[in-house]
Design a protein around this motif. Sequence first.
Motif, PDB file in Angstrom:
ATOM      1  N   ASN A 125     -39.071 101.333  41.272  1.00  0.00           N
ATOM      2  CA  ASN A 125     -39.253 100.233  40.323  1.00  0.00           C
ATOM      3  C   ASN A 125     -39.942  99.035  40.956  1.00  0.00           C
ATOM      4  N   LEU A 126     -39.596  98.718  42.193  1.00  0.00           N
ATOM      5  CA  LEU A 126     -40.218  97.574  42.869  1.00  0.00           C
ATOM      6  C   LEU A 126     -41.690  97.842  43.165  1.00  0.00           C
ATOM      7  N   ALA A 139     -48.739  85.691  38.663  1.00  0.00           N
ATOM      8  CA  ALA A 139     -47.559  86.574  38.707  1.00  0.00           C
ATOM      9  C   ALA A 139     -46.915  86.525  40.089  1.00  0.00           C
ATOM     10  N   GLN A 140     -47.132  85.409  40.789  1.00  0.00           N
ATOM     11  CA  GLN A 140     -46.618  85.299  42.157  1.00  0.00           C
ATOM     12  C   GLN A 140     -45.094  85.339  42.225  1.00  0.00           C
ATOM     13  N   VAL A 141     -44.436  84.738  41.251  1.00  0.00           N
ATOM     14  CA  VAL A 141     -42.971  84.701  41.269  1.00  0.00           C
ATOM     15  C   VAL A 141     -42.400  86.110  41.127  1.00  0.00           C
ATOM     16  N   THR A 142     -43.022  86.903  40.248  1.00  0.00           N
ATOM     17  CA  THR A 142     -42.569  88.286  40.078  1.00  0.00           C
ATOM     18  C   THR A 142     -42.780  89.081  41.364  1.00  0.00           C
ATOM     19  N   GLN A 143     -43.950  88.887  41.997  1.00  0.00           N
ATOM     20  CA  GLN A 143     -44.212  89.565  43.269  1.00  0.00           C
ATOM     21  C   GLN A 143     -43.182  89.169  44.320  1.00  0.00           C
ATOM     22  N   ALA A 144     -42.914  87.881  44.392  1.00  0.00           N
ATOM     23  CA  ALA A 144     -41.944  87.389  45.382  1.00  0.00           C
ATOM     24  C   ALA A 144     -40.562  87.980  45.130  1.00  0.00           C
ATOM     25  N   SER A 146     -39.908  90.953  43.824  1.00  0.00           N
ATOM     26  CA  SER A 146     -39.941  92.344  44.300  1.00  0.00           C
ATOM     27  C   SER A 146     -39.853  92.388  45.823  1.00  0.00           C
ATOM     28  N   LEU A 147     -40.632  91.543  46.474  1.00  0.00           N
ATOM     29  CA  LEU A 147     -40.649  91.527  47.938  1.00  0.00           C
ATOM     30  C   LEU A 147     -39.307  91.081  48.509  1.00  0.00           C
ATOM     31  N   GLY A 148     -38.654  90.149  47.813  1.00  0.00           N
ATOM     32  CA  GLY A 148     -37.335  89.697  48.254  1.00  0.00           C
ATOM     33  C   GLY A 148     -36.311  90.824  48.202  1.00  0.00           C
ATOM     34  N   MET A 149     -36.392  91.661  47.155  1.00  0.00           N
ATOM     35  CA  MET A 149     -35.455  92.790  47.055  1.00  0.00           C
ATOM     36  C   MET A 149     -35.764  93.846  48.112  1.00  0.00           C
TER      37      MET A 149
END
Length: 224
Positions: A125-126, A139-144, A146-149
């Motif tokens: 999913n990520l 869409a930087q917040v969404t990317q961040a 995913s990367l955080g998870m």
Amino acid sequence: GDLSLEFKLYYRLYGIYTEWNDLVNSKKYAEKSMETAIKSGNKNDLSNAYSAMATVYTYQYQTSKEEADFQAILDYCEKAATLYTEFPGQVDGYTYTIARNNKAYYLLEYAPKMTPEIRNEIEYNLKESLSIAQKLPQAQVTQAGSLGMLSNLAKQDGNWDKAEQYMFQAYSVLLTQDPIYYHIMTRVANELSEIYEYKGDLKKALEFQRKVTEYKALLFNQSE
């Protein structure tokens, strides 16, 4: 008679009642959003409504701890996401990436135990979310997210170098946002500070702790 406006109103009411922790009305208006989107045939609205239903079931699951409620969370997330491929061009890329991110987050947060199958599903999913979000403007917040998870998973593996790599990538991506979201930057900088402290790199830990203070001040000034 305007189904598009009706959907927006129901969806806004769902959001308000969710913020107020009113589960009964939150669920009522999420269901009305879903019913209206089905009537209108708008697949993007329907995807958002399915994501809303998934959120409602997270609150229900926190109270009930019933397997059926946990499964409902995952089912609605998957319904929200699969509309993107079932109806090409009718579901926004942002809607899709959020649906995939949500499913990964709920699996991380609520799965009773981390099995190899659940781990694979989280990573799938990520990666799906990132593959689309990287091509979208703003869409930087969404990317961040995913990367955080992914960083979180690396920490669970004891791989702190990889955790640092993912979190620093999230930090770099967020720096390209205009305007910069300082409340998110604060969390990411704090996470990096903790990672560097764990790794024994106290110089970098202090550097990012100073950034936390700086971003908090900028956030305070921004809100005035």
